[in-house]
Enzyme design. Sequence first.
Site, PDB file in Angstrom:
ATOM      1  N   HIS A   1      -0.434   4.430  -0.083  1.00  0.00           N
ATOM      2  CA  HIS A   1      -1.249   5.737   0.390  1.00  0.00           C
ATOM      3  C   HIS A   1      -0.538   6.398   1.796  1.00  0.00           C
ATOM      4  O   HIS A   1      -0.577   5.397   2.906  1.00  0.00           O
ATOM      5  CB  HIS A   1      -2.464   5.330   0.844  1.00  0.00           C
ATOM      6  CG  HIS A   1      -3.447   4.965  -0.533  1.00  0.00           C
ATOM      7  ND1 HIS A   1      -3.471   3.652  -0.923  1.00  0.00           N
ATOM      8  CD2 HIS A   1      -4.185   5.594  -1.311  1.00  0.00           C
ATOM      9  CE1 HIS A   1      -4.141   3.750  -1.933  1.00  0.00           C
ATOM     10  NE2 HIS A   1      -4.339   4.866  -2.164  1.00  0.00           N
TER      11      HIS A   1
ATOM     12  N   ASP B   1       0.602  -1.184   0.023  1.00  0.00           N
ATOM     13  CA  ASP B   1      -0.054  -0.117  -0.276  1.00  0.00           C
ATOM     14  C   ASP B   1       0.814   1.117  -0.050  1.00  0.00           C
ATOM     15  O   ASP B   1       1.821   1.438   0.951  1.00  0.00           O
ATOM     16  CB  ASP B   1      -0.889  -0.219   1.193  1.00  0.00           C
ATOM     17  CG  ASP B   1      -2.095   0.943   1.126  1.00  0.00           C
ATOM     18  OD1 ASP B   1      -1.833   2.177   0.582  1.00  0.00           O
ATOM     19  OD2 ASP B   1      -3.024   0.604   1.728  1.00  0.00           O
TER      20      ASP B   1
ATOM     21  N   SER C   1      -5.301  -4.314   2.040  1.00  0.00           N
ATOM     22  CA  SER C   1      -4.451  -3.738   3.123  1.00  0.00           C
ATOM     23  C   SER C   1      -4.738  -4.240   4.593  1.00  0.00           C
ATOM     24  O   SER C   1      -4.120  -4.618   5.575  1.00  0.00           O
ATOM     25  CB  SER C   1      -4.278  -2.358   3.302  1.00  0.00           C
ATOM     26  OG  SER C   1      -3.535  -2.030   1.833  1.00  0.00           O
TER      27      SER C   1
HETATM   28 CO1  B1M Z   1      -5.690   5.337  -4.022  1.00  0.00          CO
HETATM   29  N1  B1M Z   1      -7.419   4.301  -3.850  1.00  0.00           N
HETATM   30  N2  B1M Z   1      -5.315   4.138  -5.212  1.00  0.00           N
HETATM   31  N3  B1M Z   1      -4.359   6.608  -4.590  1.00  0.00           N
HETATM   32  N4  B1M Z   1      -6.902   6.588  -3.165  1.00  0.00           N
HETATM   33  C1  B1M Z   1      -8.311   4.952  -2.788  1.00  0.00           C
HETATM   34  C2  B1M Z   1      -8.049   4.460  -1.281  1.00  0.00           C
HETATM   35  C3  B1M Z   1      -9.643   4.341  -3.338  1.00  0.00           C
HETATM   36  C4  B1M Z   1     -10.750   4.128  -2.086  1.00  0.00           C
HETATM   37  C5  B1M Z   1     -10.075   5.267  -4.389  1.00  0.00           C
HETATM   38  C6  B1M Z   1     -11.530   4.689  -5.155  1.00  0.00           C
HETATM   39  O1  B1M Z   1     -11.618   3.845  -5.988  1.00  0.00           O
HETATM   40  N5  B1M Z   1     -12.485   5.029  -4.685  1.00  0.00           N
HETATM   41  C7  B1M Z   1      -9.316   2.959  -4.040  1.00  0.00           C
HETATM   42  C8  B1M Z   1      -9.175   1.730  -2.974  1.00  0.00           C
HETATM   43  C9  B1M Z   1     -10.268   0.648  -3.346  1.00  0.00           C
HETATM   44  C10 B1M Z   1     -10.213  -0.288  -2.483  1.00  0.00           C
HETATM   45  O2  B1M Z   1      -9.131  -1.042  -2.118  1.00  0.00           O
HETATM   46  N6  B1M Z   1     -11.219  -0.658  -1.946  1.00  0.00           N
HETATM   47  C11 B1M Z   1      -7.947   3.270  -4.530  1.00  0.00           C
HETATM   48  C12 B1M Z   1      -7.137   2.571  -5.297  1.00  0.00           C
HETATM   49  C13 B1M Z   1      -7.782   1.524  -6.156  1.00  0.00           C
HETATM   50  C14 B1M Z   1      -5.842   2.794  -5.687  1.00  0.00           C
HETATM   51  C15 B1M Z   1      -4.920   2.047  -6.678  1.00  0.00           C
HETATM   52  C16 B1M Z   1      -5.178   0.759  -6.921  1.00  0.00           C
HETATM   53  C17 B1M Z   1      -5.047   2.800  -8.037  1.00  0.00           C
HETATM   54  C18 B1M Z   1      -4.497   2.258  -9.417  1.00  0.00           C
HETATM   55  O3  B1M Z   1      -3.351   2.306  -9.529  1.00  0.00           O
HETATM   56  N7  B1M Z   1      -5.208   1.596 -10.195  1.00  0.00           N
HETATM   57  C19 B1M Z   1      -3.336   2.710  -6.332  1.00  0.00           C
HETATM   58  C20 B1M Z   1      -3.058   1.824  -5.174  1.00  0.00           C
HETATM   59  C21 B1M Z   1      -1.506   1.575  -5.167  1.00  0.00           C
HETATM   60  C22 B1M Z   1      -1.003   0.858  -4.103  1.00  0.00           C
HETATM   61  O4  B1M Z   1      -1.270   1.310  -2.801  1.00  0.00           O
HETATM   62  N8  B1M Z   1      -0.501  -0.246  -4.250  1.00  0.00           N
HETATM   63  C23 B1M Z   1      -3.828   4.019  -5.777  1.00  0.00           C
HETATM   64  C24 B1M Z   1      -2.913   5.038  -5.797  1.00  0.00           C
HETATM   65  C25 B1M Z   1      -3.267   6.504  -5.145  1.00  0.00           C
HETATM   66  C26 B1M Z   1      -2.207   7.452  -5.402  1.00  0.00           C
HETATM   67  C27 B1M Z   1      -0.740   7.324  -5.273  1.00  0.00           C
HETATM   68  C28 B1M Z   1      -2.630   8.146  -6.831  1.00  0.00           C
HETATM   69  C29 B1M Z   1      -2.677   8.430  -4.351  1.00  0.00           C
HETATM   70  C30 B1M Z   1      -1.862   8.212  -3.046  1.00  0.00           C
HETATM   71  C31 B1M Z   1      -0.979   9.282  -2.740  1.00  0.00           C
HETATM   72  C32 B1M Z   1      -0.250   9.211  -1.483  1.00  0.00           C
HETATM   73  O5  B1M Z   1      -0.908   8.631  -0.517  1.00  0.00           O
HETATM   74  N9  B1M Z   1       0.905   9.683  -1.350  1.00  0.00           N
HETATM   75  C33 B1M Z   1      -4.237   7.832  -4.109  1.00  0.00           C
HETATM   76  C34 B1M Z   1      -5.329   8.562  -3.244  1.00  0.00           C
HETATM   77  C35 B1M Z   1      -5.021  10.104  -3.074  1.00  0.00           C
HETATM   78  C36 B1M Z   1      -6.326   8.173  -2.941  1.00  0.00           C
HETATM   79  C37 B1M Z   1      -7.771   8.507  -2.506  1.00  0.00           C
HETATM   80  C38 B1M Z   1      -8.421   9.598  -3.390  1.00  0.00           C
HETATM   81  C39 B1M Z   1      -7.384   9.615  -1.283  1.00  0.00           C
HETATM   82  C40 B1M Z   1      -6.775   8.919  -0.030  1.00  0.00           C
HETATM   83  C41 B1M Z   1      -6.218  10.063   0.939  1.00  0.00           C
HETATM   84  O6  B1M Z   1      -5.051  10.469   0.946  1.00  0.00           O
HETATM   85  N10 B1M Z   1      -7.194  10.578   1.729  1.00  0.00           N
HETATM   86  C42 B1M Z   1      -8.550   7.377  -1.918  1.00  0.00           C
HETATM   87  C43 B1M Z   1      -9.976   7.478  -2.001  1.00  0.00           C
HETATM   88  C44 B1M Z   1     -10.375   8.049  -0.256  1.00  0.00           C
HETATM   89  O7  B1M Z   1     -10.069   7.524   0.479  1.00  0.00           O
HETATM   90  N11 B1M Z   1     -11.620   8.840  -0.404  1.00  0.00           N
HETATM   91  C45 B1M Z   1      -7.977   6.249  -2.726  1.00  0.00           C
HETATM   92  C46 B1M Z   1      -6.760  11.656   2.678  1.00  0.00           C
HETATM   93  C47 B1M Z   1      -6.231  11.169   4.205  1.00  0.00           C
HETATM   94  C48 B1M Z   1      -6.070  12.344   5.116  1.00  0.00           C
HETATM   95  O8  B1M Z   1      -7.112  10.137   4.514  1.00  0.00           O
HETATM   96  O9  B1M Z   1      -5.831   8.294   4.334  1.00  0.00           O
HETATM   97  O10 B1M Z   1      -8.208   7.863   4.799  1.00  0.00           O
HETATM   98  P1  B1M Z   1      -6.935   8.870   5.098  1.00  0.00           P
HETATM   99  O11 B1M Z   1      -6.606   8.704   6.604  1.00  0.00           O
HETATM  100  C49 B1M Z   1      -7.688   9.085   7.354  1.00  0.00           C
HETATM  101  C50 B1M Z   1      -8.248   7.997   8.532  1.00  0.00           C
HETATM  102  O12 B1M Z   1      -8.358   6.904   7.470  1.00  0.00           O
HETATM  103  C51 B1M Z   1      -7.359   7.846   9.163  1.00  0.00           C
HETATM  104  O13 B1M Z   1      -6.815   9.226   9.713  1.00  0.00           O
HETATM  105  C52 B1M Z   1      -6.880   9.978   8.652  1.00  0.00           C
HETATM  106  C53 B1M Z   1      -7.476  11.157   8.964  1.00  0.00           C
HETATM  107  O14 B1M Z   1      -7.373  11.888  10.081  1.00  0.00           O
HETATM  108  N12 B1M Z   1      -6.028   7.151   9.310  1.00  0.00           N
HETATM  109  C54 B1M Z   1      -5.566   6.687  10.541  1.00  0.00           C
HETATM  110  C55 B1M Z   1      -5.223   6.597   8.418  1.00  0.00           C
HETATM  111  N13 B1M Z   1      -4.383   5.929   8.655  1.00  0.00           N
HETATM  112  C56 B1M Z   1      -4.518   6.091   9.959  1.00  0.00           C
HETATM  113  C57 B1M Z   1      -3.454   5.387  10.653  1.00  0.00           C
HETATM  114  C58 B1M Z   1      -3.652   5.351  12.404  1.00  0.00           C
HETATM  115  C59 B1M Z   1      -5.021   6.221  12.653  1.00  0.00           C
HETATM  116  C60 B1M Z   1      -5.822   6.676  11.798  1.00  0.00           C
HETATM  117  O15 B1M Z   1      -3.149   4.962  13.218  1.00  0.00           O
HETATM  118  C61 B1M Z   1      -1.994   3.908  13.034  1.00  0.00           C
END
Ligand code: B1M
Length: 213
Positions: free
Chosen positions: A100, A98, A151
């Site tokens: 992200h 992963d 993940s």
């Molecule tokens: Co990706 N991606 N992505 N992506 N991406 C998602 C996660 C996805 C839901 C989008 C979608 O299709 N709707 C989907 C997952 C589908 C699934 O598995 N069900 C997805 C996909 C499919 C993919 C790829 C497979 C796409 C591809 O290549 N075809 C690929 C995966 C690559 C890989 O990991 N092997 C991929 C790639 C990417 C980018 C690189 C382009 C980019 C990431 C850049 C980066 O992180 N440096 C990206 C992004 C930006 C997203 C979305 C749009 C946004 C994620 C984000 O940064 N959110 C995402 C859609 C979504 O989530 N709405 C998506 C903002 C961030 C602040 O929130 O990370 O959730 P988040 O963290 C939150 C909480 O979750 C929590 O606290 C934070 C807020 O306070 N939290 C924790 C997180 N970790 C924590 C740990 C803790 C405590 C809290 O304690 C240890």
Amino acid sequence: LTLEERLASYVVEGTKEGLFPDLTEALKKYSPLEIINGPLMKGMEEVGRLFNNNELIVAEVLQSAEVMKASVAFLEPYMEKTESAVKGKILLATVKGDVHDIGKNLVEIILSNNGYQVVNLGIKVPPEQLIEAYRAEKPDAIGLSGLLVKSAQQMVVTAQDLKAAGIDVPILVGGAALTRKFTTTRILPEYDGLVLYAKDAMDGLDLANKLSD
Ligand code: B1M
């Protein structure tokens, strides 16, 4: 557009033009975390929705991620900090497979602003690397982040591997693909110590504080 709508749109459009003046403006009304969890996250959710519908390509989502990262970096100096003694040491990683890291890095900022020493191992961290880092760093807890559905499963494997290595410090887990239920029914049974689910970064801080009390 209102200020809030503009902030969300920088993330959706993946553009920084006008971003920093608007963030400065927003700081007059909101705390840094309110800006992140409010309009910026709203933009990210929209990016996720568009991406899911094939209306955005990976390169565009990367630009959105850049805007989010730049915003968090801009807002970080304005976040509340406690100048307390070190409350504990936490190893932090995005699990194997992963990439992200925006959420994980936010967790790092919030924990380190609030008295924790954080060792951030980065992305795609396999269990072996976590175990090695555990032995070198002797942390009080391990934080795992993961956004992909696979993940969540990887966290189960990671918990099994940590247990096999004799590790039982509390594990903090978070990320979009995870739920509290998955954490208690699937990850916890595979581990010898506590496994706690954090819904967001502030929740992660609250849980860490409960552990260190
Ligand atoms: Co990706 N991606 N992505 N992506 N991406 C998602 C996660 C996805 C839901 C989008 C979608 O299709 N709707 C989907 C997952 C589908 C699934 O598995 N069900 C997805 C996909 C499919 C993919 C790829 C497979 C796409 C591809 O290549 N075809 C690929 C995966 C690559 C890989 O990991 N092997 C991929 C790639 C990417 C980018 C690189 C382009 C980019 C990431 C850049 C980066 O992180 N440096 C990206 C992004 C930006 C997203 C979305 C749009 C946004 C994620 C984000 O940064 N959110 C995402 C859609 C979504 O989530 N709405 C998506 C903002 C961030 C602040 O929130 O990370 O959730 P988040 O963290 C939150 C909480 O979750 C929590 O606290 C934070 C807020 O306070 N939290 C924790 C997180 N970790 C924590 C740990 C803790 C405590 C809290 O304690 C240890």
